[in-house]
Design a protein around this motif. Sequence first.
Motif, PDB file in Angstrom:
ATOM      1  N   GLU A  91     -13.667  -2.212   0.538  1.00 40.62           N
ATOM      2  CA  GLU A  91     -12.526  -1.908  -0.320  1.00 40.62           C
ATOM      3  C   GLU A  91     -11.945  -3.221  -0.812  1.00 40.62           C
ATOM      4  OE1 GLU A  91     -10.709   2.287   1.133  1.00 40.62           O
ATOM      5  OE2 GLU A  91      -9.782   0.494   1.968  1.00 40.62           O
ATOM      6  N   SER A 139      -8.805  -4.886  -3.595  1.00 34.05           N
ATOM      7  CA  SER A 139      -7.633  -4.661  -4.433  1.00 34.05           C
ATOM      8  C   SER A 139      -7.572  -5.784  -5.455  1.00 34.05           C
ATOM      9  CB  SER A 139      -6.355  -4.697  -3.588  1.00 34.05           C
ATOM     10  OG  SER A 139      -6.396  -3.716  -2.588  1.00 34.05           O
ATOM     11  N   SER A 167       0.370   4.481  -0.247  1.00 36.95           N
ATOM     12  CA  SER A 167      -0.102   5.784   0.197  1.00 36.95           C
ATOM     13  C   SER A 167      -0.640   5.670   1.623  1.00 36.95           C
ATOM     14  CB  SER A 167      -1.195   6.304  -0.739  1.00 36.95           C
ATOM     15  OG  SER A 167      -1.623   7.578  -0.335  1.00 36.95           O
ATOM     16  N   LEU A 187      -4.889  -2.244  -8.657  1.00 32.25           N
ATOM     17  CA  LEU A 187      -5.951  -1.243  -8.608  1.00 32.25           C
ATOM     18  C   LEU A 187      -6.755  -1.419  -7.330  1.00 32.25           C
ATOM     19  CD1 LEU A 187      -7.251  -1.607 -12.280  1.00 32.25           C
ATOM     20  CD2 LEU A 187      -5.784   0.201 -11.378  1.00 32.25           C
ATOM     21  N   GLY A 188      -7.203  -0.303  -6.776  1.00 38.77           N
ATOM     22  CA  GLY A 188      -8.045  -0.326  -5.589  1.00 38.77           C
ATOM     23  C   GLY A 188      -9.436   0.183  -5.916  1.00 38.77           C
ATOM     24  N   CYS A 227      -4.563   5.763   2.771  1.00 35.03           N
ATOM     25  CA  CYS A 227      -5.379   5.671   1.564  1.00 35.03           C
ATOM     26  C   CYS A 227      -5.204   4.286   0.958  1.00 35.03           C
ATOM     27  CB  CYS A 227      -4.934   6.754   0.587  1.00 35.03           C
ATOM     28  SG  CYS A 227      -5.917   6.878  -0.901  1.00 35.03           S
ATOM     29  N   HIS A 228      -6.177   3.803   0.248  1.00 32.49           N
ATOM     30  CA  HIS A 228      -6.145   2.487  -0.392  1.00 32.49           C
ATOM     31  C   HIS A 228      -5.523   2.629  -1.775  1.00 32.49           C
ATOM     32  CE1 HIS A 228      -8.759  -1.158  -1.807  1.00 32.49           C
ATOM     33  NE2 HIS A 228      -7.476  -1.436  -1.812  1.00 32.49           N
ATOM     34  N   GLN A 229      -4.201   2.389  -1.860  1.00 33.30           N
ATOM     35  CA  GLN A 229      -3.464   2.607  -3.109  1.00 33.30           C
ATOM     36  C   GLN A 229      -2.460   1.474  -3.318  1.00 33.30           C
ATOM     37  OE1 GLN A 229      -3.955   5.368  -5.291  1.00 33.30           O
ATOM     38  NE2 GLN A 229      -2.810   3.978  -6.578  1.00 33.30           N
ATOM     39  N   PRO A 230      -2.923   0.330  -3.885  1.00 35.35           N
ATOM     40  CA  PRO A 230      -2.001  -0.787  -4.081  1.00 35.35           C
ATOM     41  C   PRO A 230      -0.965  -0.510  -5.160  1.00 35.35           C
ATOM     42  CG  PRO A 230      -4.162  -1.314  -5.002  1.00 35.35           C
ATOM     43  CD  PRO A 230      -4.286   0.006  -4.320  1.00 35.35           C
ATOM     44  N   ASN A 231       0.294  -0.891  -4.893  1.00 35.89           N
ATOM     45  CA  ASN A 231       1.352  -0.817  -5.888  1.00 35.89           C
ATOM     46  C   ASN A 231       1.210  -2.021  -6.811  1.00 35.89           C
ATOM     47  OD1 ASN A 231       3.727   0.234  -7.070  1.00 35.89           O
ATOM     48  ND2 ASN A 231       4.973  -1.203  -5.921  1.00 35.89           N
ATOM     49  N   ASN A 257       0.874  -1.169   0.000  1.00 31.67           N
ATOM     50  CA  ASN A 257       0.000   0.000   0.000  1.00 31.67           C
ATOM     51  C   ASN A 257       0.915   1.225   0.000  1.00 31.67           C
ATOM     52  OD1 ASN A 257      -2.155   1.713   0.151  1.00 31.67           O
ATOM     53  ND2 ASN A 257      -2.642   1.275   2.277  1.00 31.67           N
ATOM     54  N   HIS A 269     -13.541   0.861  -4.150  1.00 31.34           N
ATOM     55  CA  HIS A 269     -14.422   0.850  -2.983  1.00 31.34           C
ATOM     56  C   HIS A 269     -15.858   0.989  -3.455  1.00 31.34           C
ATOM     57  CE1 HIS A 269     -14.276   5.300  -3.253  1.00 31.34           C
ATOM     58  NE2 HIS A 269     -15.457   5.233  -2.690  1.00 31.34           N
TER      59      HIS A 269
END
Length: 81
Positions: free
Chosen positions: A50, A52, A18, A28-29, A21-25, A16, A31
């Motif tokens: 949420e 991923s 960020s 895609l995230g 915040c829900h931001q997978p490297n 993650n 909700h």
Amino acid sequence: MADTLKCIKCERGMENISSGCHQPNEGLGFHTRGHYGSAYFDPMDGSYLEISVCDECVKAADEKGLVGHGDPDPRYSWFEL
């Protein structure tokens, strides 16, 4: 927010990237606050789910024709093609 997010399809771990915040490297995230018609999740109380999905699973689903593509949203006019 967790430091590691898992793909809902293959369970691959993604960083993650960020804080807060829900931001997978490499993924895609998404909700949702639910949808009318869902027999599983439509709480109507402001809570949300949420999920991923890793890039590899999205790409495989896209190649099978399982991913819809929409037209550009004019609200994002800074993203000029």
